[in-house]
Write an enzyme that holds these catalytic residues in place. Sequence first.
Site, PDB file in Angstrom:
ATOM      1  N   ARG A 150       0.861  -1.179   0.000  1.00 32.66           N
ATOM      2  CA  ARG A 150       0.000   0.000   0.000  1.00 32.66           C
ATOM      3  C   ARG A 150       0.900   1.233   0.000  1.00 32.66           C
ATOM      4  NH1 ARG A 150      -4.297   2.491   4.342  1.00 32.66           N
ATOM      5  NH2 ARG A 150      -4.889   4.164   2.948  1.00 32.66           N
ATOM      6  N   GLU A 204      -9.447  -2.444   1.795  1.00 26.76           N
ATOM      7  CA  GLU A 204      -8.359  -1.941   0.953  1.00 26.76           C
ATOM      8  C   GLU A 204      -7.316  -3.018   0.689  1.00 26.76           C
ATOM      9  OE1 GLU A 204      -8.594   1.144   3.895  1.00 26.76           O
ATOM     10  OE2 GLU A 204      -7.746   2.545   2.443  1.00 26.76           O
TER      11      GLU A 204
END
Length: 399
Positions: free
Chosen positions: A90, A385
Amino acid sequence: MKILVLNAGSSSLKYQLFDMESGAVQAKGTCERIGAGGTVTHKRSGAEPYFEEIDLPNHGVALERVLSLLTSAEYGVIASVKEIDAVGHRVAHGGEQLKTSTKITESVIKYLESIVPINPLHGPPAIAGMKACLSLMPDVVQVAVFDTSFYSEIEDFRYVYPIPYEFYEQDHIRRYGFHGTSHRYVSAELAKVLGKPIEELKIITCHLGNGSSITAVDGGKAIDTSMGFTPQEGIAMGTRSGSIDPTVVTYLMKTKGYSAQEVEDILNKKSGLLGVSGISNDCRNITAAAKEGNKRAELAFKILVNGIKKHIGAYAAEMNGLDALVFTAGIGENQANIREAVCENMSLFGIEIDKEKNENFTRGIPFDITKEGARVATWIIPTDEEYMIAIDTQKLAQQ
Ligand code: ADP
């Protein structure tokens, strides 16, 4: 295929190991206090969490420990690191050049290093995580998934700030937008549950957590979003002010003698729900105190709700319509009172929710709270996510 998803913060490293065949998370955990001691919390499905205090001087050592836990006889879920097919990172900021998820190469890292000045908090730990992976798992595909990339097609009049143009051209000061992976995930999930092609939908997604942002998604593309040059812009958040008159900054510096860093700290860490209420950054505490009659908590609550309403109105105007409204993240998924207050008196936009459903919602699954007959579908969609990062990583690893 097994994919390890990493999310490196300044003193933390979060991880999740996905088995993509089933979509299941085999293990996940967090290393904290990196560089100042060190702890690891490691969880496997169906087993008690394992916690340890261990010296973690940097992200590389933390990653080594994660890999040894994932492969350990006692706490592990895989026999060898070789079972990990790809790693997804990420990354908060892809700057202006990295517009989609991408395989990590030397040149990607070089570019990310070059934009550290506009991403000083999140850039260095993310780069440290990538470098650690490249040295510990040199043969494994590494993919970077950017919070900003969902916004790469926003039009210039929505991302250029009305300040001298050279600040955009030379200093790259513009709206970038953040939380894009979450907004992308929940808008796609919404289209799935509605059973409609996303290309036909005008959606507003409200990611309301400790950090909050709102995005207009028209035909599957983000066309505008509330966060800007940094995650500071937009609605009031746990400790962040969101948008305020920029002159407040210079006024505070001139009249109080604060340094730039001091004002930044005030606006980032001491403002928002915490700053107004004086009680807490946690929306649960704010709503509880407001119910008990605490005026400043009530004020903080109203400021938050009003900011969300204003963005919904603005984005419905920008899209010239609205088909669906989505609530996600800690507050959006859990706090019925915020959803109710946001959706109150919004029939102008076609937003009307069923109070009963809103209060008796089921956590952890997409949940429809639309009032029967309402023009706009309103849903709670749990964000994920990490799973979105795993999906992007899988796609790139298979190419
Ligand atoms: P972050 O932006 O740090 O990821 P979260 O998405 O976890 O934050 O959101 C934190 C906010 O969500 C807090 O204000 C908290 O009040 C709220 N929240 C989180 N979990 C719950 C819950 N189970 N019930 C009510 N509110 C919750």
